[in-house]
Write a protein that holds these residues in place. Structure first.
Motif, PDB file in Angstrom:
ATOM      1  N   GLU A 152      78.001  14.732  78.076  1.00  0.00           N
ATOM      2  CA  GLU A 152      77.936  15.868  77.158  1.00  0.00           C
ATOM      3  C   GLU A 152      78.680  15.575  75.862  1.00  0.00           C
ATOM      4  OE1 GLU A 152      79.458  19.171  79.283  1.00  0.00           O
ATOM      5  OE2 GLU A 152      77.716  19.372  80.614  1.00  0.00           O
ATOM      6  N   LEU A 153      79.844  14.902  75.982  1.00  0.00           N
ATOM      7  CA  LEU A 153      80.598  14.546  74.779  1.00  0.00           C
ATOM      8  C   LEU A 153      79.818  13.565  73.908  1.00  0.00           C
ATOM      9  CD1 LEU A 153      84.228  14.172  76.175  1.00  0.00           C
ATOM     10  CD2 LEU A 153      83.375  15.938  74.644  1.00  0.00           C
ATOM     11  N   LYS A 166      76.870  12.766  69.030  1.00  0.00           N
ATOM     12  CA  LYS A 166      75.662  12.413  68.280  1.00  0.00           C
ATOM     13  C   LYS A 166      75.196  13.581  67.418  1.00  0.00           C
ATOM     14  CE  LYS A 166      73.965   8.960  71.566  1.00  0.00           C
ATOM     15  NZ  LYS A 166      72.892   8.605  72.531  1.00  0.00           N
ATOM     16  N   SER A 167      75.237  14.803  68.002  1.00  0.00           N
ATOM     17  CA  SER A 167      74.809  15.967  67.225  1.00  0.00           C
ATOM     18  C   SER A 167      75.747  16.210  66.047  1.00  0.00           C
ATOM     19  CB  SER A 167      74.755  17.200  68.126  1.00  0.00           C
ATOM     20  OG  SER A 167      76.045  17.516  68.630  1.00  0.00           O
ATOM     21  N   ILE A 168      77.069  16.023  66.273  1.00  0.00           N
ATOM     22  CA  ILE A 168      78.039  16.189  65.184  1.00  0.00           C
ATOM     23  C   ILE A 168      77.782  15.163  64.085  1.00  0.00           C
ATOM     24  CG2 ILE A 168      80.480  15.949  64.592  1.00  0.00           C
ATOM     25  CD1 ILE A 168      79.865  18.582  65.875  1.00  0.00           C
ATOM     26  N   LEU A 169      77.553  13.910  64.483  1.00  0.00           N
ATOM     27  CA  LEU A 169      77.276  12.873  63.489  1.00  0.00           C
ATOM     28  C   LEU A 169      76.005  13.196  62.704  1.00  0.00           C
ATOM     29  CD1 LEU A 169      78.145   9.663  65.545  1.00  0.00           C
ATOM     30  CD2 LEU A 169      79.459  10.666  63.673  1.00  0.00           C
ATOM     31  N   SER A 170      74.992  13.714  63.431  1.00  0.00           N
ATOM     32  CA  SER A 170      73.754  14.087  62.750  1.00  0.00           C
ATOM     33  C   SER A 170      73.991  15.220  61.757  1.00  0.00           C
ATOM     34  CB  SER A 170      72.714  14.501  63.791  1.00  0.00           C
ATOM     35  OG  SER A 170      71.523  14.919  63.164  1.00  0.00           O
ATOM     36  N   LEU A 171      74.788  16.238  62.175  1.00  0.00           N
ATOM     37  CA  LEU A 171      75.095  17.343  61.270  1.00  0.00           C
ATOM     38  C   LEU A 171      75.904  16.866  60.069  1.00  0.00           C
ATOM     39  CD1 LEU A 171      76.001  20.172  63.810  1.00  0.00           C
ATOM     40  CD2 LEU A 171      74.004  20.086  62.316  1.00  0.00           C
ATOM     41  N   GLU A 195      75.901  13.907  58.773  1.00  0.00           N
ATOM     42  CA  GLU A 195      74.998  13.160  57.896  1.00  0.00           C
ATOM     43  C   GLU A 195      74.123  14.121  57.081  1.00  0.00           C
ATOM     44  OE1 GLU A 195      73.739   9.682  56.204  1.00  0.00           O
ATOM     45  OE2 GLU A 195      75.312   9.963  57.710  1.00  0.00           O
ATOM     46  N   LYS A 196      73.656  15.177  57.761  1.00  0.00           N
ATOM     47  CA  LYS A 196      72.825  16.165  57.070  1.00  0.00           C
ATOM     48  C   LYS A 196      73.626  16.878  55.984  1.00  0.00           C
ATOM     49  CE  LYS A 196      70.011  20.261  57.959  1.00  0.00           C
ATOM     50  NZ  LYS A 196      69.531  21.206  58.998  1.00  0.00           N
ATOM     51  N   PHE A 197      74.875  17.326  56.349  1.00  0.00           N
ATOM     52  CA  PHE A 197      75.725  17.994  55.368  1.00  0.00           C
ATOM     53  C   PHE A 197      76.081  17.066  54.218  1.00  0.00           C
ATOM     54  CE2 PHE A 197      77.394  20.983  58.867  1.00  0.00           C
ATOM     55  CZ  PHE A 197      76.347  21.859  58.628  1.00  0.00           C
ATOM     56  N   ARG A 198      76.278  15.792  54.522  1.00  0.00           N
ATOM     57  CA  ARG A 198      76.597  14.828  53.473  1.00  0.00           C
ATOM     58  C   ARG A 198      75.443  14.709  52.483  1.00  0.00           C
ATOM     59  NH1 ARG A 198      77.976   9.195  55.782  1.00  0.00           N
ATOM     60  NH2 ARG A 198      79.761  10.391  56.576  1.00  0.00           N
ATOM     61  N   ASP A 199      74.220  14.647  53.019  1.00  0.00           N
ATOM     62  CA  ASP A 199      73.059  14.571  52.128  1.00  0.00           C
ATOM     63  C   ASP A 199      72.950  15.834  51.269  1.00  0.00           C
ATOM     64  OD1 ASP A 199      72.496  12.121  53.206  1.00  0.00           O
ATOM     65  OD2 ASP A 199      71.044  12.893  54.674  1.00  0.00           O
ATOM     66  N   GLU A 200      73.165  17.013  51.932  1.00  0.00           N
ATOM     67  CA  GLU A 200      73.081  18.257  51.179  1.00  0.00           C
ATOM     68  C   GLU A 200      74.183  18.345  50.127  1.00  0.00           C
ATOM     69  OE1 GLU A 200      73.124  21.436  53.927  1.00  0.00           O
ATOM     70  OE2 GLU A 200      71.107  21.050  54.715  1.00  0.00           O
ATOM     71  N   ILE A 201      75.410  17.923  50.523  1.00  0.00           N
ATOM     72  CA  ILE A 201      76.522  17.957  49.568  1.00  0.00           C
ATOM     73  C   ILE A 201      76.239  17.035  48.390  1.00  0.00           C
ATOM     74  CG2 ILE A 201      78.943  17.283  49.268  1.00  0.00           C
ATOM     75  CD1 ILE A 201      79.406  18.317  52.149  1.00  0.00           C
TER      76      ILE A 201
END
Length: 201
Positions: A116-117, A122-127, A129-135
């Motif tokens: 689960e961790l 992986k989900s945190i890293l994906s988020l 990465e997504k936030f980084r692109d948006e920022i």
């Protein structure tokens, strides 16, 4: 014990015979008394020995009973100890099996939590990465807007500067016009103040 008597006319001397018989009687009675005392002593000794023998028998019987009691107690204690050992071994086996089961459960739980961790990571890293692109996108957009606003503000500031310069020149010209008016003298000002004081009084 032989006794020789003296002889007289009609046989032995009666006095000597009587004295001898009396002596024998006393000696016999004395010996009989000693034997009776000895018999009494032996009887008392026999009674005492019988009593001691009875006491010894009773003591031996008590010891035998105590020995039987101790033997039974030891047998019961051994049986109880054996039962306790067996019960302890049984509980130890049950606890060992229970601990192994709990250990296996915790291992499985640990694997599940770790998986689960990993998924969460992986989900945190994906988020991220997504936030980084948006920022990056919004930062670039904001920078572009700021640059455009700065360019617009620069053009407007030039126009307002020229306007402010014209207003300043007009103000200076007005001041020059007012400077041509007559300024009252000091004496005239003092005379006006005196008149005001009289009117008030």
């Amino acid at each position: 014990m032989k006794k020789q008597f003296s002889t007289k006319l009609f046989g032995y001397s009666k006095d000597e015979v009587d004295r001898h018989l009396e002596y024998i009687t006393k000696d016999y009675e004395e010996e009989l008394r000693k034997k009776r005392e000895r018999l009494m002593e032996l009887a008392e000794e026999n009674r005492r020995l019988k009593q001691e023998n009875q006491e010894q028998k009773e003591r031996i019987e008590r010891f035998a009973e105590q020995e039987r009691y101790i033997s039974r107690a030891l047998i019961k204690a051994e049986q109880r100890a054996q039962a306790i050992v067996e019960e302890g071994q049984r509980k130890a086996r049950e606890e060992y099996e229970q601990i192994n089961d709990e250990k296996e459960k915790w291992k499985n739980k640990f694997r599940e939590v770790r998986n689960e961790l990993l998924v969460f990571e992986k989900s945190i890293l994906s988020l991220i990465e997504k936030f980084r692109d948006e920022i990056n996108y919004y930062t670039a957009k904001e920078i572009s807007e700021v640059i455009l606003m700065d360019e617009n503000d620069t053009g407007k500031s030039n126009v307002s500067t020229f306007s402010r310069m014209g207003d300043a020149e007009a103000a200076i010209a007005a001041d020059d016009d007012h400077s041509d008016e007559e300024v009252p003298e000091i004496d005239e000002i003092e005379e006006i103040d005196d008149k005001k004081g009289k009117v008030i009084a």
